[in-house]
Design a protein around this motif. Structure first.
Motif, short mmCIF file in Angstrom:
data_model
loop_
_atom_site.label_atom_id
_atom_site.label_comp_id
_atom_site.label_asym_id
_atom_site.label_seq_id
_atom_site.Cartn_x
_atom_site.Cartn_y
_atom_site.Cartn_z
N PRO A 49 0.38 -0.82 0.14
CA PRO A 49 -0.09 -0.14 0.17
C PRO A 49 1.19 1.14 -0.06
O PRO A 49 2.24 0.69 0.24
N SER A 50 0.42 2.27 -0.34
CA SER A 50 1.32 3.86 0.54
C SER A 50 1.37 4.20 1.02
O SER A 50 0.89 3.71 2.50
N GLY A 51 2.87 4.38 1.57
CA GLY A 51 3.27 5.17 2.68
C GLY A 51 3.14 6.14 2.90
O GLY A 51 2.90 6.82 2.15
N ASN A 52 2.72 6.53 4.32
CA ASN A 52 2.67 7.34 5.06
C ASN A 52 4.10 7.46 6.03
O ASN A 52 4.43 7.02 7.33
N HIS A 53 4.60 8.73 5.89
CA HIS A 53 6.43 9.11 6.19
C HIS A 53 6.33 9.26 7.24
O HIS A 53 7.53 9.37 7.99
N VAL A 54 4.90 9.92 7.72
CA VAL A 54 4.62 10.16 9.44
C VAL A 54 5.23 9.19 10.30
O VAL A 54 5.16 9.11 10.78
N ALA A 55 3.76 8.24 10.22
CA ALA A 55 3.31 6.98 10.44
C ALA A 55 5.13 6.22 10.35
O ALA A 55 5.92 5.81 11.22
N GLY A 56 5.84 6.37 9.41
CA GLY A 56 6.78 5.89 9.07
C GLY A 56 8.77 6.27 10.43
O GLY A 56 8.79 5.43 11.07
N GLU A 57 8.01 7.85 10.39
CA GLU A 57 8.84 7.97 11.41
C GLU A 57 8.59 7.84 12.55
O GLU A 57 9.83 7.43 13.35
N LYS A 58 7.53 7.39 13.07
CA LYS A 58 6.86 7.49 14.45
C LYS A 58 7.51 5.81 14.34
O LYS A 58 8.54 5.46 15.61
N LEU A 59 6.98 5.14 13.81
CA LEU A 59 7.60 3.91 13.54
C LEU A 59 9.21 3.40 13.93
O LEU A 59 9.55 2.47 14.17
N ALA A 60 9.87 4.04 13.63
CA ALA A 60 11.20 3.74 13.01
C ALA A 60 12.07 4.28 14.28
O ALA A 60 13.32 3.77 14.89
N SER A 61 11.47 4.65 15.08
CA SER A 61 11.76 5.35 16.48
C SER A 61 10.92 4.05 17.85
O SER A 61 11.81 4.32 19.00
N THR A 62 10.25 3.01 17.05
CA THR A 62 9.71 2.36 18.09
C THR A 62 10.09 1.44 18.20
O THR A 62 10.98 0.49 17.34
N LYS A 63 10.75 0.98 19.74
CA LYS A 63 11.16 -0.19 19.74
C LYS A 63 10.91 -1.56 20.10
O LYS A 63 9.65 -1.65 19.77
N GLY A 64 11.67 -2.34 19.11
CA GLY A 64 10.59 -3.66 18.24
C GLY A 64 10.66 -4.81 19.56
O GLY A 64 11.30 -4.61 20.76
N LYS A 65 9.69 -5.42 19.49
CA LYS A 65 9.23 -6.33 20.97
C LYS A 65 10.78 -7.74 20.77
O LYS A 65 11.08 -7.99 21.31
N ALA A 66 11.06 -8.17 19.32
CA ALA A 66 11.77 -9.62 19.49
C ALA A 66 13.44 -8.82 20.33
O ALA A 66 13.68 -9.29 20.79
N THR A 67 13.76 -7.68 19.68
CA THR A 67 15.40 -6.97 19.91
C THR A 67 15.43 -5.57 20.75
O THR A 67 16.46 -5.75 21.44
#
Length: 149
Positions: A49-67
């Protein structure tokens, strides 16, 4: 003993052949048209789907559960300052390169101790958002070799 000038000449010739083989008569590669680049790499040749760079920015700083790590923990602020020289710069990369790489890590087609675990739970939308974000960042010292002959 091998002459260094001959080796250097062979290396240059090999690089020239490789670049010529990748050349497409000046056309941008599929999925990387100038219109796509001008729109922030938000369309995908991989069916995302089309990406949303604002949502991506937030996700890029979110700690992943696995690591317990986020994208920027390893790849640096805006993906432009990796903590290790073997980690790629993500800022300014083609949207589809990031998207395809994340899909491959998620699906097990590409393996890396941290990235495989980090990507395994990403949805298509999250991958599209991360690709849109990192693709929209200033590429800094990343160089586009498209059109180099």
């Amino acid at each position: 003993m091998t002459n260094p000038s001959i080796l250097r000449g062979l290396a240059i010739a090999s690089l020239a052949l490789a670049l010529a083989a990748c050349s497409n008569s000046g056309d941008a590669p599929a999925g990387h048209s100038s219109a796509d680049r001008n729109e922030g790499h938000t369309s995908s040749s991989s069916g995302l789907p089309s990406g949303n760079h604002v949502a991506g920015e937030k996700l890029a700083s979110t700690k992943g559960k696995a690591t317990g790590q986020s994208c920027v923990d390893c790849h640096g602020a805006e993906g432009n300052a990796p903590i290790d020289p073997t980690y790629p710069k993500l800022a300014g990369q083609y949207h589809d390169y990031i998207a395809h790489s994340l899909q491959m890590y998620r699906d097990g087609d590409r393996e890396h101790a941290l990235m495989s675990a980090q990507a395994k739970d990403l949805t298509d939308q999250q991958i599209a958002d991360l690709a849109a974000y990192f693709g929209s960042r200033d590429k800094g010292t990343l160089h586009d070799l498209h059109g180099v002959h």
